[in-house]
Motif scaffolding. Structure first.
Motif, PDB file in Angstrom:
ATOM      1  N   ALA A  59       9.333  35.012  57.474  1.00  0.00           N
ATOM      2  CA  ALA A  59       9.029  35.809  58.658  1.00  0.00           C
ATOM      3  C   ALA A  59      10.280  35.998  59.504  1.00  0.00           C
ATOM      4  CB  ALA A  59       7.936  35.122  59.491  1.00  0.00           C
ATOM      5  N   TRP A  60      11.088  34.919  59.607  1.00  0.00           N
ATOM      6  CA  TRP A  60      12.295  34.998  60.428  1.00  0.00           C
ATOM      7  C   TRP A  60      13.328  35.905  59.762  1.00  0.00           C
ATOM      8  CZ3 TRP A  60      17.367  33.304  59.375  1.00  0.00           C
ATOM      9  CH2 TRP A  60      18.228  33.317  60.496  1.00  0.00           C
ATOM     10  N   SER A  61      13.543  35.698  58.452  1.00  0.00           N
ATOM     11  CA  SER A  61      14.661  36.391  57.813  1.00  0.00           C
ATOM     12  C   SER A  61      14.305  37.811  57.412  1.00  0.00           C
ATOM     13  CB  SER A  61      15.126  35.607  56.593  1.00  0.00           C
ATOM     14  OG  SER A  61      14.069  35.501  55.666  1.00  0.00           O
ATOM     15  N   LEU A  62      13.015  38.101  57.165  1.00  0.00           N
ATOM     16  CA  LEU A  62      12.653  39.448  56.729  1.00  0.00           C
ATOM     17  C   LEU A  62      11.660  40.113  57.686  1.00  0.00           C
ATOM     18  CD1 LEU A  62      12.223  38.708  52.909  1.00  0.00           C
ATOM     19  CD2 LEU A  62      14.161  39.819  54.029  1.00  0.00           C
ATOM     20  N   GLY A  63      10.570  39.404  57.954  1.00  0.00           N
ATOM     21  CA  GLY A  63       9.474  40.020  58.708  1.00  0.00           C
ATOM     22  C   GLY A  63       9.882  40.549  60.069  1.00  0.00           C
ATOM     23  N   HIS A  64      10.466  39.650  60.886  1.00  0.00           N
ATOM     24  CA  HIS A  64      10.804  40.047  62.257  1.00  0.00           C
ATOM     25  C   HIS A  64      12.283  40.403  62.402  1.00  0.00           C
ATOM     26  CE1 HIS A  64       6.866  38.745  63.591  1.00  0.00           C
ATOM     27  NE2 HIS A  64       7.039  37.624  62.924  1.00  0.00           N
ATOM     28  N   ALA A  65      12.985  40.542  61.279  1.00  0.00           N
ATOM     29  CA  ALA A  65      14.436  40.708  61.372  1.00  0.00           C
ATOM     30  C   ALA A  65      14.823  42.076  61.924  1.00  0.00           C
ATOM     31  CB  ALA A  65      15.057  40.518  59.996  1.00  0.00           C
ATOM     32  N   VAL A  66      15.974  42.093  62.596  1.00  0.00           N
ATOM     33  CA  VAL A  66      16.552  43.354  63.087  1.00  0.00           C
ATOM     34  C   VAL A  66      17.727  43.690  62.177  1.00  0.00           C
ATOM     35  CG1 VAL A  66      17.717  44.466  65.007  1.00  0.00           C
ATOM     36  CG2 VAL A  66      15.881  42.838  65.442  1.00  0.00           C
ATOM     37  N   TRP A  67      17.685  44.844  61.556  1.00  0.00           N
ATOM     38  CA  TRP A  67      18.700  45.171  60.543  1.00  0.00           C
ATOM     39  C   TRP A  67      19.864  45.951  61.111  1.00  0.00           C
ATOM     40  CZ3 TRP A  67      18.359  42.704  56.043  1.00  0.00           C
ATOM     41  CH2 TRP A  67      17.130  42.119  55.734  1.00  0.00           C
ATOM     42  N   SER A  68      19.616  46.711  62.177  1.00  0.00           N
ATOM     43  CA  SER A  68      20.736  47.430  62.785  1.00  0.00           C
ATOM     44  C   SER A  68      20.412  47.660  64.249  1.00  0.00           C
ATOM     45  CB  SER A  68      20.954  48.772  62.078  1.00  0.00           C
ATOM     46  OG  SER A  68      19.792  49.567  62.228  1.00  0.00           O
ATOM     47  N   VAL A  69      21.452  47.869  65.029  1.00  0.00           N
ATOM     48  CA  VAL A  69      21.242  48.099  66.462  1.00  0.00           C
ATOM     49  C   VAL A  69      21.939  49.398  66.845  1.00  0.00           C
ATOM     50  CG1 VAL A  69      20.954  45.698  67.156  1.00  0.00           C
ATOM     51  CG2 VAL A  69      23.243  46.663  66.943  1.00  0.00           C
ATOM     52  N   PRO A  70      21.434  50.050  67.895  1.00  0.00           N
ATOM     53  CA  PRO A  70      22.113  51.268  68.357  1.00  0.00           C
ATOM     54  C   PRO A  70      23.435  50.933  69.038  1.00  0.00           C
ATOM     55  CG  PRO A  70      20.310  50.675  69.823  1.00  0.00           C
ATOM     56  CD  PRO A  70      20.239  49.737  68.659  1.00  0.00           C
ATOM     57  N   TYR A  71      24.316  51.914  69.095  1.00  0.00           N
ATOM     58  CA  TYR A  71      25.602  51.712  69.757  1.00  0.00           C
ATOM     59  C   TYR A  71      25.625  52.464  71.069  1.00  0.00           C
ATOM     60  CZ  TYR A  71      27.343  49.395  65.653  1.00  0.00           C
ATOM     61  OH  TYR A  71      27.528  48.494  64.639  1.00  0.00           O
ATOM     62  N   THR A  72      26.257  51.895  72.080  1.00  0.00           N
ATOM     63  CA  THR A  72      26.366  52.574  73.368  1.00  0.00           C
ATOM     64  C   THR A  72      27.417  53.674  73.256  1.00  0.00           C
ATOM     65  OG1 THR A  72      28.028  51.008  74.085  1.00  0.00           O
ATOM     66  CG2 THR A  72      25.755  50.516  74.680  1.00  0.00           C
ATOM     67  N   ALA A  73      27.519  54.461  74.316  1.00  0.00           N
ATOM     68  CA  ALA A  73      28.465  55.586  74.299  1.00  0.00           C
ATOM     69  C   ALA A  73      29.896  55.096  74.114  1.00  0.00           C
ATOM     70  CB  ALA A  73      28.343  56.380  75.600  1.00  0.00           C
ATOM     71  N   GLN A  74      30.183  53.870  74.598  1.00  0.00           N
ATOM     72  CA  GLN A  74      31.543  53.334  74.446  1.00  0.00           C
ATOM     73  C   GLN A  74      31.780  52.788  73.039  1.00  0.00           C
ATOM     74  OE1 GLN A  74      29.672  52.127  77.345  1.00  0.00           O
ATOM     75  NE2 GLN A  74      30.496  53.954  78.352  1.00  0.00           N
ATOM     76  N   GLY A  75      30.748  52.803  72.214  1.00  0.00           N
ATOM     77  CA  GLY A  75      30.919  52.300  70.856  1.00  0.00           C
ATOM     78  C   GLY A  75      30.610  50.834  70.726  1.00  0.00           C
ATOM     79  N   ALA A  76      30.149  50.211  71.800  1.00  0.00           N
ATOM     80  CA  ALA A  76      29.811  48.792  71.715  1.00  0.00           C
ATOM     81  C   ALA A  76      28.371  48.650  71.234  1.00  0.00           C
ATOM     82  CB  ALA A  76      29.971  48.129  73.074  1.00  0.00           C
ATOM     83  N   CYS A  82      18.077  42.554  69.338  1.00  0.00           N
ATOM     84  CA  CYS A  82      18.294  41.239  68.733  1.00  0.00           C
ATOM     85  C   CYS A  82      17.874  40.133  69.690  1.00  0.00           C
ATOM     86  CB  CYS A  82      19.761  41.066  68.366  1.00  0.00           C
ATOM     87  SG  CYS A  82      20.156  41.794  66.773  1.00  0.00           S
ATOM     88  N   HIS A  83      18.248  40.288  70.969  1.00  0.00           N
ATOM     89  CA  HIS A  83      17.882  39.263  71.940  1.00  0.00           C
ATOM     90  C   HIS A  83      16.372  39.173  72.081  1.00  0.00           C
ATOM     91  CE1 HIS A  83      21.633  37.715  73.516  1.00  0.00           C
ATOM     92  NE2 HIS A  83      22.150  38.917  73.352  1.00  0.00           N
ATOM     93  N   ALA A  84      15.688  40.320  71.907  1.00  0.00           N
ATOM     94  CA  ALA A  84      14.240  40.326  72.063  1.00  0.00           C
ATOM     95  C   ALA A  84      13.566  39.457  71.003  1.00  0.00           C
ATOM     96  CB  ALA A  84      13.710  41.759  72.001  1.00  0.00           C
ATOM     97  N   VAL A  85      14.141  39.410  69.784  1.00  0.00           N
ATOM     98  CA  VAL A  85      13.486  38.642  68.726  1.00  0.00           C
ATOM     99  C   VAL A  85      14.174  37.303  68.481  1.00  0.00           C
ATOM    100  CG1 VAL A  85      12.598  40.663  67.521  1.00  0.00           C
ATOM    101  CG2 VAL A  85      14.839  39.735  66.910  1.00  0.00           C
ATOM    102  N   LYS A  86      15.095  36.916  69.366  1.00  0.00           N
ATOM    103  CA  LYS A  86      15.844  35.661  69.149  1.00  0.00           C
ATOM    104  C   LYS A  86      14.871  34.499  68.983  1.00  0.00           C
ATOM    105  CE  LYS A  86      19.718  32.981  69.969  1.00  0.00           C
ATOM    106  NZ  LYS A  86      19.986  32.496  68.651  1.00  0.00           N
TER     107      LYS A  86
END
Lengths: 379, 402
Positions: A59-76, A82-86
């Motif tokens: 569940a931790w590694s696949l079920g609830h995992a976050v695979w990618s995150v959006p990038y801000t305008a500055q590229g960060a 990720c913090h939401a599912v920590k």
């Protein structure tokens, strides 16, 4: 026949008859998991823990995992998801964001296809070396050629490739280079030391080899690496300076040669005396006897322990982190130290562990299979 | 090397040794030439390195020698077994503390890894399929991941624990936080010392009594019980003494003061991570050694013991384990040596063992050669003493051939 069994039945009380053999799937299940109350309790407890933790991990590694995150305008990267599912889900986005840094270190970004090819070449080299039909003198040629090509690809400076300094090398290729070049360069030295240690007619040489092997094996690798990184510059005349990576490589070669020498000596010792005597009877001199008769057989004998030594060497190269070289473990550490991704270091550790595990596990499976084969051949 | 016929008649004198001819066709002369050449080469390289090193050191104005050991160190060391003050104590003492720290990790690590490894190794031999596979998976996985990676992982994990203010409390007075584990520690009093002394005397008395009982048993066949004397000397007598002193045992209990704990003992996160990593990694190797050792005892030995009507406990203790130990001890020795050498990775997570202290020393003083020499000598001494001890032990348990 039937008379005997009938009389046996008469003699043996029913409760002393051997237990009925239960075949089939259920029978085997009972024998392997529920043969006694102790075994049953173990099975139930372990089964419960495996199911519970296994599912939790899935569940931790696949079920609830976050695979990618959006990038801000500055590229960060924006790690809010990720913090939401920590704690309940893995954040594999850190790998997606950092895999180039982890795998290739600070190698110029546009040129990273070169170390990528090197990784493929290394794997190819291992596979070829593992095949028995390549266990001939030509293998040394294959190794020399492949390692030369790898050196050319990494350094560049010829054929229109831009030159890349060694302090920019890093990641998986550097780990593979340190261990494979370490093995390849230590090997000839190790053979000489192993032969020297068995040279009873040259007591001074024998003493020298014994001292070298025992001294190196008595101290930890890190002290040899310290010596390489701090003391080597003092050894060289002023103006002559060799790079940090080369110095560490030299330290690894000196270190692993002592261990390899012991492995090879084991093979030399296992050779039956008749082989030496037969070679003598043919009138071969020492070197021809060694090169044509003894070594080809002795080295074949020690391939499984050699593979095990290589696994150890492969894991041990991670120690160069301590003298500030960016091998796979260290680039992973750099990736973790990015403040944005700092809370997600477990994922990076798992990724690194998976890479090391894949290489080591493949090699150890191979060495064990080979050992079984050799054992069968001897019987 | 060859060609000498096997002559076993004692009346035949060995042929006179031919004089060495000074020609390359004489093997002995050739051997001499080889040795002189190789030693000369090694000697020349050594001389060259020493000379350039001396020149380089002169240029950098670094004096050689161990005089720096008497200077004030100023290295802060968090975990010490003996008193240490960075403001006053010298480098020599800092290095001594490093050595003691390495020793502490080595001793605790060896004991715990042996226990865990034995359990896992026996688990691999279990008739229970699930247990056997699970322990096999444990061994396979942990051996294939570099120790340094495991250490860093454990250290990060321990650092991720909550700060002292939100520490996990275990029982009354154990606290687990990112500063490590705080635990109550008895306050030292002379009476406590006498009690411990009484326990030690009790152990000695019991051992002497056991020898006595054994020799009586061997001589007369009369069996004398050992355990009443043991209980009396080790448990009852010291307890009586302890009570007579008025039970002088008080604990220094950790308590939260401001942002950190005061009082009690501390197992820091560095030592904790180092021990966890070392024990788990080494146990996977020890498990394999134990398994191989037990498997090496032929099945007939079990069956013969069973046929004699021995109970399982005695069968294991008297028949299987003594034979398995003969196979186990030599590889176990090299595993212990590996554990001690691997403890040098402490430097990566900031535990101040000998490598860490010596490397701080040489980066502060510039005495790199002396620092590395100290590290190497310390480990050589450890390796040598473990080898000697295990060789002695191995000689004790090897089969007495009759």
């Amino acid at each position: 026949m039937s008379g005997i069994s009938a009389s046996a039945e008469g003699l043996v009380r029913p409760d002393e008859l051997p237990p009925a053999v239960v075949g089939g799937f259920w029978g085997r299940l009972r024998a392997k998991l529920f043969s006694s109350w102790w075994s049953t309790a173990t099975t139930l407890l372990l089964g419960y823990l495996i199911l519970r933790w296994g599912f939790a991990f899935l569940a931790w590694s696949l079920g609830h995992a976050v695979w990618s995150v959006p990038y801000t305008a500055q590229g960060a990267p924006d790690t809010a998801a990720c913090h939401a599912v920590k704690g309940i889900g893995a954040c594999w986005a850190v790998i997606a964001d950092k895999y180039r840094l982890i795998l290739f270190g600070r190698f110029p970004f546009a040129e990273q296809w070169r170390p990528a090819i090197c990784i493929a070449l290394f794997i190819g080299l291992y596979v070829v070396s593992a095949l028995k039909r390549f266990w001939r003198k030509e293998l040394a040629l294959i190794w020399t050629a492949t390692l030369t090509v790898i050196g050319l690809l990494m350094w560049g400076g010829v054929f229109g490739l831009t030159y890349v300094r060694q302090d920019l090398w890093g990641g998986l290729p550097l780990t593979l280079i340190l261990s494979t070049f370490g093995l390849a360069l230590a090997f000839p030295l190790a053979i000489l030391v192993a032969l020297g240690r068995r040279a009873t007619n040259l007591p001074a040489v024998k003493l020298l080899c014994v001292l070298y092997v025992e001294l190196i094996r008595g101290v930890p690798l890190i002290s040899v690496l310290f010596m390489a990184s701090v003391m080597f510059p003092l050894f060289l005349p002023e103006g002559l300076d060799i790079d940090k990576v080369l110095r560490a490589q030299l330290g690894i070669v000196l270190f692993s040669a002592a261990y390899l020498a012991e492995t090879i000596r084991g093979g030399l010792q296992a050779m039956p005396r008749e082989q030496f005597e037969a070679a003598d009877a043919l009138g071969l001199g020492y070197w021809r006897k060694t090169l044509l008769v003894i070594l080809p057989q002795a080295l074949r004998l020690v391939i499984p322990p050699l593979v095990n030594s290589f696994i150890g060497l492969f894991k041990d190269t991670s120690l160069v982190l301590i003298v500030g070289i960016f091998d796979l473990l260290n680039t992973g550490k750099v990736a973790m130290s990015d403040p944005v991704w700092q809370p997600f270091s477990t994922e990076v550790y798992l990724f690194l562990a998976a890479i090391y595990f894949t290489f080591c596990c493949a090699m150890s499976q191979y060495s064990r299979r080979l050992e079984r084969e050799f054992d069968r051949g001897r019987k | 090397m060859s060609g000498t016929p096997d002559i076993s008649h004692s009346d035949l004198r060995p042929p006179p040794r031919p004089r060495m001819r000074f020609a390359l066709s004489d093997p002995r002369f050739r051997g001499l030439v080889w040795q002189v050449a190789i030693l000369g080469l090694v000697g020349f390289v050594g001389w060259f390195l020493v000379r350039t090193t001396n020149i380089n050191l002169d240029h950098r104005h670094i004096a050689t020698g161990f005089g720096f050991l008497d200077r004030v160190a100023g290295i802060p060391i968090t975990e010490t077994l003996v008193p240490y003050d960075p403001g006053k104590d010298v480098y020599g003492r800092a290095i001594l503390i490093g050595i003691l720290n390495t020793l502490r990790v080595a001793v605790i690590g060896i004991v715990l890894a042996t226990l865990l490894g034995t359990v896992i190794g026996i688990g691999r031999l279990s008739p229970n399929w699930l247990l056997a596979k699970l322990t096999a998976g444990y061994v396979e996985t942990l051996r294939d991941i570099p120790l340094l990676l495991q250490l860093l992982f454990w250290y990060t994990l321990l650092q991720g624990l909550p700060p002292p203010k939100q520490a996990f409390q275990i029982g009354e007075s154990f606290f687990l936080s990112n500063r490590g584990i705080k635990y109550p520690w008895p306050v030292w009093t002379p009476e406590l010392g006498w009690t411990l002394m009484a326990v030690a005397i009790g152990i000695v008395v019991t051992l002497i009594w056991r020898r006595q009982a054994r020799s009586i048993h061997n001589a007369t066949g009369r069996r004398l019980a050992v355990w009443p004397v043991g209980v009396g000397a080790i448990l009852i007598a010291p307890t009586a003494l302890f009570i007579a002193f008025g039970a002088p045992l008080t604990f220094d209990v950790p308590a939260l003061r401001g942002f950190n704990f005061v009082g009690g003992g501390l197992l820091g996160p560095e030592l904790g991570a180092l021990l966890t990593g070392l024990v788990i990694y080494s146990s996977s190797y020890i498990a394999e050694i134990v398994r191989a050792g037990i498997e090496a005892v032929p099945k007939g030995q079990w069956e013969a013991g069973g046929a004699l009507g021995l109970r399982r406990g005695i069968l294991l203790r008297r028949i299987v384990i003594p034979q398995a130990l003969r196979v186990i001890v030599p590889p176990l020795t090299s595993q212990y040596l590996n554990l001690v050498k691997n403890s040098s990775l402490a430097i990566a997570i900031g535990y101040q063992d000998i490598v860490s202290v010596a490397s701080t020393t040489f980066s502060q003083t510039g005495q790199a050669i002396e620092g590395i020499l100290i590290i190497m000598l310390v480990y050589l001494a450890f390796s040598l003493s473990i080898s000697l001890f295990m060789n002695w032990y191995n000689a004790r348990i090897t089969l007495v051939e009759r």
